[in-house]
Design a protein around this motif. Structure first.
Motif, mmCIF file in Angstrom:
data_model
loop_
_atom_site.group_PDB
_atom_site.id
_atom_site.type_symbol
_atom_site.label_atom_id
_atom_site.label_comp_id
_atom_site.label_asym_id
_atom_site.label_seq_id
_atom_site.Cartn_x
_atom_site.Cartn_y
_atom_site.Cartn_z
ATOM 1 N N HIS A 181 1.886 5.267 -2.295
ATOM 2 C CA HIS A 181 1.492 6.398 -3.134
ATOM 3 C C HIS A 181 2.289 6.386 -4.429
ATOM 4 O O HIS A 181 3.488 6.107 -4.419
ATOM 5 C CB HIS A 181 1.740 7.725 -2.403
ATOM 6 C CG HIS A 181 0.871 7.906 -1.206
ATOM 7 N ND1 HIS A 181 -0.391 8.444 -1.279
ATOM 8 C CD2 HIS A 181 1.070 7.604 0.099
ATOM 9 C CE1 HIS A 181 -0.926 8.475 -0.076
ATOM 10 N NE2 HIS A 181 -0.057 7.966 0.781
ATOM 11 N N LEU A 221 -7.292 3.212 -3.454
ATOM 12 C CA LEU A 221 -7.695 3.551 -2.089
ATOM 13 C C LEU A 221 -8.136 5.003 -1.995
ATOM 14 O O LEU A 221 -9.232 5.294 -1.526
ATOM 15 C CB LEU A 221 -6.560 3.251 -1.121
ATOM 16 C CG LEU A 221 -6.134 1.774 -1.087
ATOM 17 C CD1 LEU A 221 -4.955 1.581 -0.162
ATOM 18 C CD2 LEU A 221 -7.293 0.886 -0.691
ATOM 19 N N THR A 222 -7.281 5.924 -2.383
ATOM 20 C CA THR A 222 -7.672 7.333 -2.437
ATOM 21 C C THR A 222 -7.036 7.942 -3.666
ATOM 22 O O THR A 222 -5.962 7.526 -4.089
ATOM 23 C CB THR A 222 -7.198 8.139 -1.209
ATOM 24 O OG1 THR A 222 -5.770 8.077 -1.144
ATOM 25 C CG2 THR A 222 -7.812 7.626 0.072
ATOM 26 N N ASP A 271 -1.679 9.448 -5.747
ATOM 27 C CA ASP A 271 -2.799 8.586 -5.367
ATOM 28 C C ASP A 271 -2.317 7.406 -4.530
ATOM 29 O O ASP A 271 -1.217 6.890 -4.726
ATOM 30 C CB ASP A 271 -3.519 8.042 -6.608
ATOM 31 C CG ASP A 271 -4.296 9.113 -7.346
ATOM 32 O OD1 ASP A 271 -4.426 10.223 -6.817
ATOM 33 O OD2 ASP A 271 -4.769 8.818 -8.456
ATOM 34 N N LYS A 272 -3.172 6.981 -3.606
ATOM 35 C CA LYS A 272 -2.859 5.839 -2.749
ATOM 36 C C LYS A 272 -3.516 4.596 -3.337
ATOM 37 O O LYS A 272 -4.694 4.616 -3.691
ATOM 38 C CB LYS A 272 -3.385 6.092 -1.334
ATOM 39 C CG LYS A 272 -2.890 5.097 -0.311
ATOM 40 C CD LYS A 272 -3.332 5.542 1.076
ATOM 41 C CE LYS A 272 -2.679 4.716 2.150
ATOM 42 N NZ LYS A 272 -3.107 5.157 3.476
ATOM 43 N N VAL A 273 -2.746 3.512 -3.448
ATOM 44 C CA VAL A 273 -3.236 2.305 -4.099
ATOM 45 C C VAL A 273 -2.693 1.061 -3.387
ATOM 46 O O VAL A 273 -1.616 1.093 -2.799
ATOM 47 C CB VAL A 273 -2.843 2.311 -5.602
ATOM 48 C CG1 VAL A 273 -1.345 2.246 -5.792
ATOM 49 C CG2 VAL A 273 -3.525 1.211 -6.376
ATOM 50 N N TYR A 274 -3.512 0.009 -3.410
ATOM 51 C CA TYR A 274 -3.104 -1.306 -2.913
ATOM 52 C C TYR A 274 -2.690 -2.125 -4.126
ATOM 53 O O TYR A 274 -3.433 -2.220 -5.102
ATOM 54 C CB TYR A 274 -4.260 -1.986 -2.180
ATOM 55 C CG TYR A 274 -4.046 -3.470 -1.948
ATOM 56 C CD1 TYR A 274 -3.237 -3.917 -0.915
ATOM 57 C CD2 TYR A 274 -4.664 -4.417 -2.760
ATOM 58 C CE1 TYR A 274 -3.045 -5.268 -0.699
ATOM 59 C CE2 TYR A 274 -4.481 -5.766 -2.552
ATOM 60 C CZ TYR A 274 -3.664 -6.189 -1.514
ATOM 61 O OH TYR A 274 -3.476 -7.528 -1.318
ATOM 62 N N THR A 309 -6.212 -2.187 -6.044
ATOM 63 C CA THR A 309 -7.407 -1.499 -5.559
ATOM 64 C C THR A 309 -7.042 -0.044 -5.333
ATOM 65 O O THR A 309 -6.069 0.259 -4.644
ATOM 66 C CB THR A 309 -7.903 -2.118 -4.237
ATOM 67 O OG1 THR A 309 -8.167 -3.498 -4.442
ATOM 68 C CG2 THR A 309 -9.161 -1.429 -3.744
ATOM 69 N N ILE A 328 0.888 -1.163 0.000
ATOM 70 C CA ILE A 328 0.000 0.000 0.000
ATOM 71 C C ILE A 328 0.923 1.209 0.000
ATOM 72 O O ILE A 328 1.770 1.365 0.874
ATOM 73 C CB ILE A 328 -0.922 0.033 1.235
ATOM 74 C CG1 ILE A 328 -1.885 -1.143 1.197
ATOM 75 C CG2 ILE A 328 -1.688 1.354 1.281
ATOM 76 C CD1 ILE A 328 -2.787 -1.246 2.412
#
Length: 149
Positions: free
Chosen positions: A13, A109-110, A75-78, A107, A11
């Protein structure tokens, strides 16, 4: 146990925009750097220390197109995938190695837009006026009045 496992879950950025490469056969590859952070307190100086680790993410075909369309720097991503080490030669003919995460699932996330919108919404909200408190009996009666049966 005779089996092996090569699985990575991150997880973080995005450090840059998704860079796309398209092939003649119709396939494509998207690449982007992902930053993960580790924060701890130094026991001798009692100050917080943050270390950032950078990961090279590789996404293929439809997943790459989705990432290019919806993800932006910050952006934040899994990311879920597996480690893959590539061997290549540089301009001087030296053998070089790079380790990448071959993404098999992700996925969002934000997004950066979400973060900016939340900040703007919080700044523009007016303080809410406190409502008069109701007794416990009044609130139960009000709840019962709203029931359709």
């Amino acid at each position: 146990m005779s089996g092996t496992l090569n699985k990575v879950m991150l997880i973080g950025h995005l450090g840059d925009e998704v860079k796309m490469h398209y092939f003649e056969g119709g396939g494509c590859v998207g690449r982007f750097p992902l930053a993960t952070n580790e924060t701890y307190t130094n026991k001798q100086t009692n100050e917080r220390v943050t270390n950032t680790e950078w990961h090279n993410i590789v996404v293929r075909n439809k997943g790459a197109e989705i990432c290019e369309k919806y993800l932006a720097k910050g952006d934040k991503v899994y990311i879920e995938g597996r480690l893959k080490t590539r061997k290549w030669q540089d301009d001087k003919g030296n053998e070089r190695y790079s380790t990448e995460i071959q993404c098999v699932d992700f996925t969002f996330l934000t997004t950066k837009k979400d973060s900016e919108n939340n900040t703007a919404n919080m700044a523009s909200q007016q303080p809410q006026v406190a409502k008069p408190q109701q007794s416990a009996n009044e609130s139960v009666q009000d709840e019962n009045d709203d029931l359709p049966f």
